[in-house]
Enzyme design. Structure first.
Site, mmCIF file in Angstrom:
data_model
loop_
_atom_site.group_PDB
_atom_site.id
_atom_site.type_symbol
_atom_site.label_atom_id
_atom_site.label_comp_id
_atom_site.label_asym_id
_atom_site.label_seq_id
_atom_site.Cartn_x
_atom_site.Cartn_y
_atom_site.Cartn_z
ATOM 1 N N GLY A 71 74.100 63.142 38.912
ATOM 2 C CA GLY A 71 74.758 62.274 40.015
ATOM 3 C C GLY A 71 75.255 63.287 41.050
ATOM 4 N N GLN A 179 77.642 54.777 38.035
ATOM 5 C CA GLN A 179 78.515 54.028 37.126
ATOM 6 C C GLN A 179 77.927 52.404 36.826
ATOM 7 O OE1 GLN A 179 80.315 54.896 34.792
ATOM 8 N NE2 GLN A 179 81.241 56.839 35.405
ATOM 9 N N CYS A 325 93.356 67.981 36.242
ATOM 10 C CA CYS A 325 94.437 69.243 36.103
ATOM 11 C C CYS A 325 93.876 70.038 37.212
ATOM 12 C CB CYS A 325 93.965 69.809 34.490
ATOM 13 S SG CYS A 325 95.426 70.989 34.132
HETATM 14 N N1 PLP Z 1 79.390 59.705 40.499
HETATM 15 C C1 PLP Z 1 80.230 59.037 39.586
HETATM 16 C C2 PLP Z 1 80.750 57.571 40.228
HETATM 17 C C3 PLP Z 1 80.611 59.376 38.543
HETATM 18 O O1 PLP Z 1 81.146 58.716 37.773
HETATM 19 C C4 PLP Z 1 80.016 60.719 38.229
HETATM 20 C C5 PLP Z 1 80.209 61.199 36.733
HETATM 21 O O2 PLP Z 1 81.584 61.009 36.206
HETATM 22 C C6 PLP Z 1 79.294 61.461 39.030
HETATM 23 C C7 PLP Z 1 78.894 60.885 40.288
HETATM 24 C C8 PLP Z 1 78.473 62.700 38.770
HETATM 25 O O3 PLP Z 1 77.302 62.597 38.030
HETATM 26 P P1 PLP Z 1 76.998 63.791 37.114
HETATM 27 O O4 PLP Z 1 77.819 63.910 36.094
HETATM 28 O O5 PLP Z 1 75.585 63.367 36.708
HETATM 29 O O6 PLP Z 1 76.723 64.935 38.123
#
Ligand code: PLP
Length: 402
Positions: A71, A179, A325
């Site tokens: 993502g 998500q 954090c």
């Molecule tokens: N965008 C959203 C809304 C997410 O919840 C996340 C992961 O928590 C990401 C992007 C990042 O994705 P990735 O962990 O595959 O880099």
């Protein structure tokens, strides 16, 4: 001790079918998909099959899918890619205050390069108003990026309306759907998006693999330079096993989508209702009518989120706070402050996120330990004791709002 995992928005367990589908691509079909021999062609065929599986889930064409490392990379590719390919002089990007850091930090990096960015606020329900997005549009707007479902609250954003605004004005529209893909219907045509990010590990696929949907005809500058992989969009030898896993996860999600929305939604409601009935001074954060079926965010007055997560973990239940954090201190989540929660309220909010492997026994197990954990933590809180014995104005209001 029985362990209960209620943190599926952080990551999910790989489905056994996904794991089985991936296995041959480590030991037997280990070829490089760019090779012209048998081994290479086996890998190539597997990648193209996954592209079709993913395209089917999104109602896209296979050649509109680019595989990435997840993502974060997809979000970076969309924002940098569109802005840097744009030929307009001053460039303006619109996004929201509740995006994941993969979008927010990318937007900040663009600002350092001279791009103007508008961060549209959301209402207390955790949903952006398309009218506010419309007001932010200027003659120099090159991209609108609004997430589909928020990772902390689960709130679903009005993409169709925003997509229409973008299309009428010929502005690129990106959505971080990390998500939502695999949890609710995601149809790129209905939503009107030009770019859409997703990630394997959120839908019972493997970590380190994702994709960016790029509508045919969109012009992007690549993030990286190298070979001619992924139609010159994303160089680097493909993560064949990961891509196969993502394709299988997409296929499974599509097959079970309607049934899982019902089943997991009912489990989430059972958890939420159990908490609200069994714990005083608890309230749902975010619009309950516009949410992922998998997610609830609940604030517990007089509770410190990290203490709660640790106490629940000691009893075998995994959940999370949205806090980050940084530099040794715990900062409240930007999403919770964006929906108008005070620092204290933000720090008392807990996210419970469910997935395909959760059962009614999980929910009942969590509900068995949760009220006692809250009670114990509150009994240690000097504010709780003081307010409940002799209520302060804030405490009296909280008690009156029960
Ligand atoms: N965008 C959203 C809304 C997410 O919840 C996340 C992961 O928590 C990401 C992007 C990042 O994705 P990735 O962990 O595959 O880099």
């Amino acid at each position: 001790m029985r362990r209960i995992y209620l943190d599926n928005n952080a990551t999910t367990r790989v489905a056994p079918e996904v794991f089985e589908a991936m296995k041959p691509y480590f030991l037997e079909d280990f070829g490089n998909a760019s090779s012209i021999h048998w081994y290479g062609q086996r890998a190539r065929a597997a990648i193209e099959q996954s592209r079709e599986q993913l395209a089917r889930l999104l109602n896209a064409r296979p050649n509109e899918i680019v595989f990435t490392s997840g993502g974060t990379e997809s979000d970076n590719m969309a924002l940098f890619g569109i802005v840097e390919a744009s030929r307009s002089g001053q460039k303006h990007v619109i996004t929201t205050t509740i995006e994941h850091s993969a979008v927010l930090q990318t937007a900040e990096a663009l600002e350092k390069r001279g791009v103007r960015v508008t961060y549209v606020p959301v209402g207390p329900n955790g949903v952006v108003d398309p009218a506010d997005v419309e007001k932010a549009i200027g003659p120099d707007t090159v991209l609108i990026s609004v997430m589909h479902a928020n990772n902390e609250l689960g709130t679903i954003q009005p993409l169709e309306e925003i997509g229409r605004l973008a299309r009428e004005r010929d502005i690129y529209f990106h959505s971080d759907a990390v998500q939502s893909v695999g949890k609710i219907p995601v149809d790129v045509e209905k939503l009107g998006v030009d770019l859409l990010s997703l990630s394997g590990h959120k839908l019972h696929g493997p970590k380190g693999v994702g994709a960016l949907y790029i509508r045919r005809g969109s012009v992007l500058r690549p993030l990286m330079y190298g070979g001619h992989h992924e139609r010159d969009r994303r160089p680097g030898t493909e993560n064949v096993s990961g891509i196969v896993g993502l394709g299988k996860a997409a296929e499974l999600a599509g097959e079970h989508l309607a049934a899982e929305i019902e089943r997991v939604g009912a489990l989430r409601d059972r958890l939420e209702q159990g908490i609200l009935a069994g714990v005083p001074l608890a309230a749902v954060v975010g619009d309950p009518s516009r949410r992922l079926p998998t997610t609830t965010n609940i604030s517990f007055d007089y509770i410190e989120g990290e203490g709660f997560v640790i106490a629940m973990d000691l009893r075998g239940v995994a959940c999370s706070t949205g806090a980050a954090c940084s530099s040794g201190s715990i900062e409240p989540s930007h999403v919770l402050t964006a929906v108008g929660r005070s620092r204290e309220q933000a720090r008392s909010s807990i996210r419970f996120s469910l997935g395909h492997f959760n059962t009614a026994e999980d929910i009942d197990g969590a509900l068995e330990v949760l009220p006692r954990v809250v009670e114990q933590l509150r009994s240690l809180s000097p504010h709780y004791k003081k307010d409940t014995v002799s209520p302060s104005p804030a405490g009296a209001k909280a008690l009156a709002d029960r």
